[in-house]
Design a protein around this motif. Sequence first.
Motif, PDB file in Angstrom:
ATOM      1  N   GLU A  28      19.322  -4.203  -4.414  1.00 28.67           N
ATOM      2  CA  GLU A  28      19.108  -4.529  -6.035  1.00 28.67           C
ATOM      3  C   GLU A  28      18.386  -5.920  -6.399  1.00 28.67           C
ATOM      4  O   GLU A  28      18.694  -6.637  -7.447  1.00 28.67           O
ATOM      5  N   HIS A  29      17.143  -5.982  -5.613  1.00 31.19           N
ATOM      6  CA  HIS A  29      16.390  -7.028  -5.952  1.00 31.19           C
ATOM      7  C   HIS A  29      15.346  -7.007  -6.958  1.00 31.19           C
ATOM      8  O   HIS A  29      14.852  -5.573  -6.928  1.00 31.19           O
ATOM      9  N   SER A  30      15.018  -7.417  -8.076  1.00 25.27           N
ATOM     10  CA  SER A  30      14.170  -7.027  -9.121  1.00 25.27           C
ATOM     11  C   SER A  30      12.788  -7.630  -8.522  1.00 25.27           C
ATOM     12  O   SER A  30      12.641  -8.541  -7.936  1.00 25.27           O
ATOM     13  N   PHE A  31      11.799  -6.772  -8.942  1.00 22.79           N
ATOM     14  CA  PHE A  31      10.053  -7.044  -8.419  1.00 22.79           C
ATOM     15  C   PHE A  31       9.201  -6.329  -9.202  1.00 22.79           C
ATOM     16  O   PHE A  31       9.618  -5.177  -9.503  1.00 22.79           O
ATOM     17  N   GLU A  32       8.130  -6.746  -9.400  1.00 23.96           N
ATOM     18  CA  GLU A  32       6.781  -6.237  -9.765  1.00 23.96           C
ATOM     19  C   GLU A  32       6.157  -5.598  -8.528  1.00 23.96           C
ATOM     20  O   GLU A  32       6.087  -6.455  -7.563  1.00 23.96           O
ATOM     21  N   VAL A  33       5.824  -4.346  -8.801  1.00 19.95           N
ATOM     22  CA  VAL A  33       4.604  -3.942  -7.669  1.00 19.95           C
ATOM     23  C   VAL A  33       3.440  -4.081  -7.738  1.00 19.95           C
ATOM     24  O   VAL A  33       3.011  -3.915  -9.051  1.00 19.95           O
ATOM     25  N   ARG A  34       2.581  -4.160  -6.883  1.00 19.29           N
ATOM     26  CA  ARG A  34       1.114  -4.392  -6.947  1.00 19.29           C
ATOM     27  C   ARG A  34       0.494  -3.699  -5.802  1.00 19.29           C
ATOM     28  O   ARG A  34       0.824  -4.123  -4.485  1.00 19.29           O
ATOM     29  N   ASP A  35      -0.384  -2.611  -6.141  1.00 17.96           N
ATOM     30  CA  ASP A  35      -0.788  -1.881  -5.026  1.00 17.96           C
ATOM     31  C   ASP A  35      -2.269  -2.829  -4.303  1.00 17.96           C
ATOM     32  O   ASP A  35      -3.001  -3.111  -5.386  1.00 17.96           O
ATOM     33  N   ILE A  36      -2.248  -3.095  -3.175  1.00 17.29           N
ATOM     34  CA  ILE A  36      -3.197  -4.050  -2.464  1.00 17.29           C
ATOM     35  C   ILE A  36      -4.421  -3.265  -2.501  1.00 17.29           C
ATOM     36  O   ILE A  36      -5.543  -4.132  -2.289  1.00 17.29           O
ATOM     37  N   LYS A  37      -4.392  -2.138  -2.418  1.00 12.79           N
ATOM     38  CA  LYS A  37      -5.618  -1.345  -2.271  1.00 12.79           C
ATOM     39  C   LYS A  37      -6.446  -1.248  -3.615  1.00 12.79           C
ATOM     40  O   LYS A  37      -7.697  -1.525  -3.777  1.00 12.79           O
ATOM     41  N   TRP A  94      13.770 -11.360   5.822  1.00 12.48           N
ATOM     42  CA  TRP A  94      13.508 -11.047   4.284  1.00 12.48           C
ATOM     43  C   TRP A  94      15.139 -11.405   3.739  1.00 12.48           C
ATOM     44  O   TRP A  94      15.298 -12.017   2.941  1.00 12.48           O
ATOM     45  N   GLU A  95      16.243 -10.918   4.433  1.00 12.92           N
ATOM     46  CA  GLU A  95      17.466 -11.099   4.101  1.00 12.92           C
ATOM     47  C   GLU A  95      17.814 -12.395   3.877  1.00 12.92           C
ATOM     48  O   GLU A  95      18.444 -12.835   2.665  1.00 12.92           O
ATOM     49  N   GLU A  96      17.433 -13.277   5.145  1.00 11.89           N
ATOM     50  CA  GLU A  96      17.687 -14.773   5.219  1.00 11.89           C
ATOM     51  C   GLU A  96      16.655 -15.405   3.889  1.00 11.89           C
ATOM     52  O   GLU A  96      17.652 -16.311   3.249  1.00 11.89           O
ATOM     53  N   ARG A  97      15.794 -15.122   3.645  1.00 10.63           N
ATOM     54  CA  ARG A  97      14.755 -15.722   2.477  1.00 10.63           C
ATOM     55  C   ARG A  97      15.492 -15.478   1.104  1.00 10.63           C
ATOM     56  O   ARG A  97      15.633 -16.581   0.332  1.00 10.63           O
ATOM     57  N   TYR A 142       0.804  -1.346   0.086  1.00  8.65           N
ATOM     58  CA  TYR A 142       0.019  -0.088  -0.097  1.00  8.65           C
ATOM     59  C   TYR A 142       1.130   1.216   0.020  1.00  8.65           C
ATOM     60  O   TYR A 142       1.834   1.277   1.062  1.00  8.65           O
ATOM     61  N   SER A 143       0.814   1.947  -0.992  1.00 11.19           N
ATOM     62  CA  SER A 143       1.799   3.122  -1.200  1.00 11.19           C
ATOM     63  C   SER A 143       1.893   4.178  -0.144  1.00 11.19           C
ATOM     64  O   SER A 143       2.989   4.580   0.147  1.00 11.19           O
ATOM     65  N   ARG A 144       0.728   4.019   0.787  1.00 16.26           N
ATOM     66  CA  ARG A 144       0.816   5.212   1.800  1.00 16.26           C
ATOM     67  C   ARG A 144       1.568   4.606   3.200  1.00 16.26           C
ATOM     68  O   ARG A 144       1.529   5.086   4.118  1.00 16.26           O
ATOM     69  N   CYS A 145       1.745   3.357   3.131  1.00 17.47           N
ATOM     70  CA  CYS A 145       2.031   2.737   4.248  1.00 17.47           C
ATOM     71  C   CYS A 145       3.729   2.938   4.523  1.00 17.47           C
ATOM     72  O   CYS A 145       4.638   2.488   3.554  1.00 17.47           O
ATOM     73  N   THR A 146       4.077   3.455   5.604  1.00 19.13           N
ATOM     74  CA  THR A 146       5.722   3.565   5.888  1.00 19.13           C
ATOM     75  C   THR A 146       6.501   2.340   5.894  1.00 19.13           C
ATOM     76  O   THR A 146       7.458   2.329   5.438  1.00 19.13           O
ATOM     77  N   THR A 147       5.785   1.228   6.468  1.00 22.03           N
ATOM     78  CA  THR A 147       6.555  -0.015   6.406  1.00 22.03           C
ATOM     79  C   THR A 147       6.753  -0.569   5.086  1.00 22.03           C
ATOM     80  O   THR A 147       7.869  -0.926   4.603  1.00 22.03           O
ATOM     81  N   CYS A 148       5.674  -0.328   4.084  1.00 17.95           N
ATOM     82  CA  CYS A 148       5.921  -0.808   2.885  1.00 17.95           C
ATOM     83  C   CYS A 148       7.152   0.168   2.001  1.00 17.95           C
ATOM     84  O   CYS A 148       7.636  -0.506   1.113  1.00 17.95           O
ATOM     85  N   GLN A 149       6.838   1.193   2.408  1.00 19.24           N
ATOM     86  CA  GLN A 149       7.796   2.264   1.585  1.00 19.24           C
ATOM     87  C   GLN A 149       9.394   1.918   1.880  1.00 19.24           C
ATOM     88  O   GLN A 149      10.253   1.800   1.368  1.00 19.24           O
ATOM     89  N   LYS A 150       9.478   1.757   3.320  1.00 19.77           N
ATOM     90  CA  LYS A 150      10.816   0.955   4.046  1.00 19.77           C
ATOM     91  C   LYS A 150      11.056  -0.208   3.204  1.00 19.77           C
ATOM     92  O   LYS A 150      12.243  -0.342   2.903  1.00 19.77           O
ATOM     93  N   ALA A 151      10.203  -1.178   3.136  1.00 17.96           N
ATOM     94  CA  ALA A 151      10.458  -2.526   2.451  1.00 17.96           C
ATOM     95  C   ALA A 151      10.905  -2.344   1.013  1.00 17.96           C
ATOM     96  O   ALA A 151      11.917  -2.852   0.603  1.00 17.96           O
ATOM     97  N   ARG A 152      10.243  -1.418   0.418  1.00 15.97           N
ATOM     98  CA  ARG A 152      10.529  -1.267  -1.060  1.00 15.97           C
ATOM     99  C   ARG A 152      11.924  -0.666  -0.957  1.00 15.97           C
ATOM    100  O   ARG A 152      12.689  -1.158  -2.198  1.00 15.97           O
ATOM    101  N   LYS A 153      12.349   0.258  -0.347  1.00 15.02           N
ATOM    102  CA  LYS A 153      13.605   1.118  -0.441  1.00 15.02           C
ATOM    103  C   LYS A 153      14.636   0.005  -0.261  1.00 15.02           C
ATOM    104  O   LYS A 153      15.717  -0.005  -0.851  1.00 15.02           O
ATOM    105  N   TRP A 154      14.446  -0.846   1.012  1.00 13.93           N
ATOM    106  CA  TRP A 154      15.434  -1.993   1.293  1.00 13.93           C
ATOM    107  C   TRP A 154      15.513  -2.940   0.081  1.00 13.93           C
ATOM    108  O   TRP A 154      16.697  -3.166  -0.325  1.00 13.93           O
TER     109      TRP A 154
END
Length: 118
Positions: free
Chosen positions: A23-32, A111-114, A6-18
């Motif tokens: 340099e992990h590749s991923f597709e973004v999907r907005d849950i809302k 996340w790092e471990e996985r 969810y783009s307004r979620c600060t935890t999501c923002q932190k995870a995306r930045k991480w």
Amino acid sequence: MQFICYSRCTTCQKARKWLEEKEHSFEVRDIKGDNPTFAELQTWYKLSGLPLKRFFNTSGQQYKSLNLKDKLPKMTEEEQLKLLATDGMLVKRPLLLGEDFVLTGFKEAEWEERLNKS
């Protein structure tokens, strides 16, 4: 990988930045805007090996207003999955989906471990 957030979620923002910094590749999907379906949630739940409660956003307004803390223990797994499929804001986020894993919420060490296994 698919990053469901969810783009307004600060935890999501932190995870995306991480993810970007690592340099992990991923597709973004907005849950809302693109709520997970019952079938998707059922698949992710089985793949994750996690308790179903871990898929609920227990700190969200919807969870609290529906009094789910008391209702979930009395509901079947199917009823819980159907409920989750009604509103993306009920779903714990972010979700990170790989071919053989599902991570709920952002715990950097987990996340790092996985991702190091992939």
